[in-house]
Scaffold this motif. Structure first.
Motif, PDB file in Angstrom:
ATOM      1  N   ARG A   1       1.000  -1.251  -0.200  1.00  0.00           N
ATOM      2  CA  ARG A   1       0.088  -0.012  -0.064  1.00  0.00           C
ATOM      3  C   ARG A   1       0.953   1.248  -0.116  1.00  0.00           C
ATOM      4  NH1 ARG A   1      -5.260  -1.084   3.882  1.00  0.00           N
ATOM      5  NH2 ARG A   1      -5.987  -3.155   3.026  1.00  0.00           N
ATOM      6  N   VAL A   2       2.012   1.168   0.845  1.00  0.00           N
ATOM      7  CA  VAL A   2       2.860   2.497   0.880  1.00  0.00           C
ATOM      8  C   VAL A   2       3.511   2.532  -0.335  1.00  0.00           C
ATOM      9  CG1 VAL A   2       4.978   3.310   1.863  1.00  0.00           C
ATOM     10  CG2 VAL A   2       3.357   1.965   3.394  1.00  0.00           C
ATOM     11  N   GLY A   3       3.888   1.599  -1.014  1.00  0.00           N
ATOM     12  CA  GLY A   3       4.384   1.773  -2.496  1.00  0.00           C
ATOM     13  C   GLY A   3       3.715   2.440  -3.500  1.00  0.00           C
ATOM     14  N   ASP A   4       2.313   1.880  -3.560  1.00  0.00           N
ATOM     15  CA  ASP A   4       1.260   2.374  -4.308  1.00  0.00           C
ATOM     16  C   ASP A   4       1.051   4.088  -4.408  1.00  0.00           C
ATOM     17  OD1 ASP A   4       1.231  -0.224  -5.747  1.00  0.00           O
ATOM     18  OD2 ASP A   4      -0.581  -0.749  -4.706  1.00  0.00           O
ATOM     19  N   ARG A   5       1.033   4.274  -2.959  1.00  0.00           N
ATOM     20  CA  ARG A   5       0.835   5.478  -2.793  1.00  0.00           C
ATOM     21  C   ARG A   5       1.783   6.433  -3.141  1.00  0.00           C
ATOM     22  NH1 ARG A   5      -1.666   7.660   2.650  1.00  0.00           N
ATOM     23  NH2 ARG A   5      -2.058   9.401   1.318  1.00  0.00           N
ATOM     24  N   LEU A   6       3.066   5.960  -2.743  1.00  0.00           N
ATOM     25  CA  LEU A   6       4.251   6.941  -2.725  1.00  0.00           C
ATOM     26  C   LEU A   6       4.597   7.089  -4.107  1.00  0.00           C
ATOM     27  CD1 LEU A   6       6.363   8.040  -1.023  1.00  0.00           C
ATOM     28  CD2 LEU A   6       7.752   6.263  -1.061  1.00  0.00           C
ATOM     29  N   ALA A   7       4.321   6.032  -5.025  1.00  0.00           N
ATOM     30  CA  ALA A   7       4.444   6.080  -6.526  1.00  0.00           C
ATOM     31  C   ALA A   7       3.626   7.080  -7.212  1.00  0.00           C
ATOM     32  CB  ALA A   7       4.671   4.698  -7.292  1.00  0.00           C
ATOM     33  N   ALA A   8       2.474   6.746  -6.747  1.00  0.00           N
ATOM     34  CA  ALA A   8       1.166   7.904  -7.333  1.00  0.00           C
ATOM     35  C   ALA A   8       1.685   9.233  -6.827  1.00  0.00           C
ATOM     36  CB  ALA A   8      -0.033   7.419  -6.683  1.00  0.00           C
ATOM     37  N   THR A   9       2.008   9.463  -5.704  1.00  0.00           N
ATOM     38  CA  THR A   9       2.496  10.833  -5.216  1.00  0.00           C
ATOM     39  C   THR A   9       3.545  11.497  -6.018  1.00  0.00           C
ATOM     40  OG1 THR A   9       1.577  10.246  -2.929  1.00  0.00           O
ATOM     41  CG2 THR A   9       3.228  12.059  -3.257  1.00  0.00           C
ATOM     42  N   TYR A  10       4.653  10.684  -6.340  1.00  0.00           N
ATOM     43  CA  TYR A  10       5.468  11.062  -7.083  1.00  0.00           C
ATOM     44  C   TYR A  10       5.103  11.744  -8.457  1.00  0.00           C
ATOM     45  CZ  TYR A  10       9.303   9.272  -3.909  1.00  0.00           C
ATOM     46  OH  TYR A  10      10.214   8.691  -3.015  1.00  0.00           O
ATOM     47  N   ARG A  11       4.199  10.867  -9.070  1.00  0.00           N
ATOM     48  CA  ARG A  11       3.777  11.204 -10.386  1.00  0.00           C
ATOM     49  C   ARG A  11       2.940  12.398 -10.411  1.00  0.00           C
ATOM     50  NH1 ARG A  11       4.619   5.521 -11.369  1.00  0.00           N
ATOM     51  NH2 ARG A  11       5.712   5.328 -13.076  1.00  0.00           N
ATOM     52  N   GLU A  12       2.050  12.463  -9.207  1.00  0.00           N
ATOM     53  CA  GLU A  12       1.213  13.641  -9.031  1.00  0.00           C
ATOM     54  C   GLU A  12       2.023  14.940  -8.810  1.00  0.00           C
ATOM     55  OE1 GLU A  12      -2.280  15.217  -5.809  1.00  0.00           O
ATOM     56  OE2 GLU A  12      -0.936  13.155  -5.644  1.00  0.00           O
ATOM     57  N   VAL A  13       3.080  14.761  -8.102  1.00  0.00           N
ATOM     58  CA  VAL A  13       3.955  16.206  -7.827  1.00  0.00           C
ATOM     59  C   VAL A  13       4.800  16.347  -9.070  1.00  0.00           C
ATOM     60  CG1 VAL A  13       5.666  17.001  -6.726  1.00  0.00           C
ATOM     61  CG2 VAL A  13       4.182  15.583  -5.356  1.00  0.00           C
ATOM     62  N   ARG A  14       5.133  15.619  -9.865  1.00  0.00           N
ATOM     63  CA  ARG A  14       5.793  15.938 -11.057  1.00  0.00           C
ATOM     64  C   ARG A  14       4.920  16.498 -12.074  1.00  0.00           C
ATOM     65  NH1 ARG A  14       6.497  10.821 -14.929  1.00  0.00           N
ATOM     66  NH2 ARG A  14       4.521  10.916 -14.998  1.00  0.00           N
ATOM     67  N   ASP A  15       3.632  15.952 -12.303  1.00  0.00           N
ATOM     68  CA  ASP A  15       2.753  16.348 -13.097  1.00  0.00           C
ATOM     69  C   ASP A  15       2.049  17.875 -12.763  1.00  0.00           C
ATOM     70  OD1 ASP A  15       3.022  14.095 -14.699  1.00  0.00           O
ATOM     71  OD2 ASP A  15       0.949  13.064 -13.787  1.00  0.00           O
ATOM     72  N   ALA A  16       1.824  17.952 -11.373  1.00  0.00           N
ATOM     73  CA  ALA A  16       1.590  19.474 -11.204  1.00  0.00           C
ATOM     74  C   ALA A  16       2.689  20.427 -11.248  1.00  0.00           C
ATOM     75  CB  ALA A  16       1.377  19.256  -9.493  1.00  0.00           C
ATOM     76  N   LYS A  17       3.824  20.114 -11.215  1.00  0.00           N
ATOM     77  CA  LYS A  17       4.987  20.982 -11.262  1.00  0.00           C
ATOM     78  C   LYS A  17       5.159  21.389 -12.892  1.00  0.00           C
ATOM     79  CE  LYS A  17       8.811  22.880  -9.734  1.00  0.00           C
ATOM     80  NZ  LYS A  17       8.699  23.678  -8.185  1.00  0.00           N
ATOM     81  N   ARG A  18       5.024  20.226 -13.734  1.00  0.00           N
ATOM     82  CA  ARG A  18       4.954  20.440 -14.956  1.00  0.00           C
ATOM     83  C   ARG A  18       3.824  21.430 -15.680  1.00  0.00           C
ATOM     84  NH1 ARG A  18       6.330  14.677 -17.650  1.00  0.00           N
ATOM     85  NH2 ARG A  18       8.592  14.279 -16.963  1.00  0.00           N
ATOM     86  N   ALA A  19       2.657  21.280 -15.101  1.00  0.00           N
ATOM     87  CA  ALA A  19       1.551  22.191 -15.274  1.00  0.00           C
ATOM     88  C   ALA A  19       1.547  23.531 -14.824  1.00  0.00           C
ATOM     89  CB  ALA A  19       0.078  21.523 -14.810  1.00  0.00           C
ATOM     90  N   GLY A  20       2.364  23.869 -13.691  1.00  0.00           N
ATOM     91  CA  GLY A  20       2.648  25.052 -13.061  1.00  0.00           C
ATOM     92  C   GLY A  20       1.296  25.205 -11.988  1.00  0.00           C
ATOM     93  N   ARG A  21       0.935  24.175 -11.339  1.00  0.00           N
ATOM     94  CA  ARG A  21       0.008  24.264 -10.334  1.00  0.00           C
ATOM     95  C   ARG A  21       0.524  23.609  -9.024  1.00  0.00           C
ATOM     96  NH1 ARG A  21      -2.257  19.135 -10.235  1.00  0.00           N
ATOM     97  NH2 ARG A  21      -2.322  18.068 -12.235  1.00  0.00           N
ATOM     98  N   SER A  22      -0.194  23.784  -7.894  1.00  0.00           N
ATOM     99  CA  SER A  22       0.127  23.231  -6.602  1.00  0.00           C
ATOM    100  C   SER A  22      -0.440  22.059  -6.437  1.00  0.00           C
ATOM    101  CB  SER A  22      -0.424  24.294  -5.486  1.00  0.00           C
ATOM    102  OG  SER A  22       0.264  25.542  -5.617  1.00  0.00           O
ATOM    103  N   ILE A  23      -0.382  21.294  -5.806  1.00  0.00           N
ATOM    104  CA  ILE A  23      -0.939  20.050  -5.118  1.00  0.00           C
ATOM    105  C   ILE A  23      -2.257  20.270  -4.564  1.00  0.00           C
ATOM    106  CG2 ILE A  23      -0.943  17.972  -3.986  1.00  0.00           C
ATOM    107  CD1 ILE A  23       1.133  17.818  -6.006  1.00  0.00           C
TER     108      ILE A  23
END
Length: 364
Positions: free
Chosen positions: A337-359
């Motif tokens: 469960r931790v791995g799935d959440r952490l991997a999803a969080t990494y992608r979420e932060v990366r995508d938000a940064k690329r889009a210029g928006r906050s989490i």
């Protein structure tokens, strides 16, 4: 899409015996179950000196990574944070240290804690996302206040690493001359973790008590640690560092943790994963994870701790019931469960940064 993440713990070799070191190890073990590629050093070549040599040849000082995730707050993590912010690399800072849990850890720590709090407010506010182990820690950070999105995420428990603990029971009980019902605790010996309460409860009961974990009696040690470890009650054993933590969970029967402040408490989850009856101090962080009378017993006073230990020592059925429920609770914190959440969080932060928006935390 493939993602390469830095999962960094500065002073890693020195923190191998700490809860922070365990948390970082578990993050990496959890991420091994995902498709995230993990690098553990930010420097090209694996250390700052190699990074300098790499920089001199034009290859750059820092490794390439899509997301930076730092687990400590010192100069190495600060260098990574500055690099990430200057180069638009998404930055996650993980809260394993707060002003509150730093107090009563070693000599002078309570005096330093207020200044540390001011630094932590500034440091964590640099992040695109702050991760912390509990809702309680999130509230603590918001009180500073930290100016960054904050998301609770369990440290988890590595159940696979504990497999076979039962086979070490007799070896570790013989090694430390333990018999009967053994009341125990695992972790570094600090007053914050309830050292005085642990020893006073031991003094008022006939059972063997064992604290499995390293302690310092030198100039950095607090007065309480020096007092209790150099002159412990007759029925208390301080083992110091042990090579195989499974031996502690094999030898012990009742896990007594009268800690005054925790961000989560990995060793509690480990004890629960091993099906041990657990006695906890009734503090806010444990409200969100554990239920009194179901998977643990919660206490506030030394008298209540003593009564809980005596009940559990005399009632094998109660120990078994609490232990079985505790094991189920621990499974909710599995590394899958931790791995799935952490991997999803990494992608979420990366995508938000690329889009210029906050989490966006509104849906959590």
């Amino acid at each position: 899409m493939a993602l390469r993440a830095l999962n960094y713990l500065e002073l890693e070799s020195r923190l191998a015996r700490s809860g922070i070191g365990t948390a970082a190890d578990q993050q990496r073990a959890a991420l091994e179950r995902t498709d995230v590629e993990v690098v553990t050093s930010p420097w090209r070549g694996g250390d700052p000196l190699s990074g300098v040599r790499s920089l001199a040849t034009g290859s750059g000082f820092f490794e390439d990574f899509d997301v930076a995730h730092c687990n400590l707050v010192g100069p190495g993590s600060l260098a990574v944070a500055r690099y990430a912010n200057r180069n638009d690399v998404p930055l996650i800072l993980h809260t394993h240290v707060t002003r509150e849990d730093f107090a009563e850890s070693f000599r002078g720590s309570t005096t330093i804690a207020p200044a540390l709090g001011r630094y932590l407010k500034w440091f964590y506010s640099q992040a695109d996302l702050v991760l912390c182990p509990s809702q309680y820690t999130k509230r603590v950070l918001e009180s500073y206040p930290v100016d960054a999105p904050i998301r609770p995420m369990t440290n988890g428990v590595d159940v696979d690493a504990l497999e076979g603990f039962e086979t070490l029971r007799e070896e570790y009980r013989d090694r430390y001359d333990l018999g009967g019902t053994v009341v125990f605790l695992v972790g570094n010996v600090f007053e914050r973790k309830g050292l005085t309460t642990f020893c006073r409860v031991a003094e008022s009961t006939p059972y063997d008590f064992a604290w499995f974990g390293p302690y310092d009696t030198g100039p950095h040690a607090s007065k309480a640690v020096r007092q209790w470890t150099t002159n412990p009650p007759e029925n208390v054993t301080f083992t110091g560092w042990i090579d195989d933590i499974r031996g502690a969970y094999g030898a012990g029967d009742v896990y007594l943790f009268p800690t005054k402040n925790e961000n989560q408490g990995i060793a509690v989850l480990e004890a629960m994963a091993c099906g041990k009856a657990v006695v906890l101090r009734d503090i806010p962080v444990f409200e969100e994870f554990y239920t009194d009378g179901h998977d643990c017993i919660k206490c506030e006073t030394e008298a209540e701790f003593r009564e809980a230990v005596e009940r559990l020592a005399e009632d094998e059925q109660l120990r078994r019931r609490l232990g079985e429920n505790a094991r189920e609770t621990a499974m909710e914190h599995s590394l899958d469960r931790v791995g799935d959440r952490l991997a999803a969080t990494y992608r979420e932060v990366r995508d938000a940064k690329r889009a210029g928006r906050s989490i966006d935390l509104d849906d959590e």
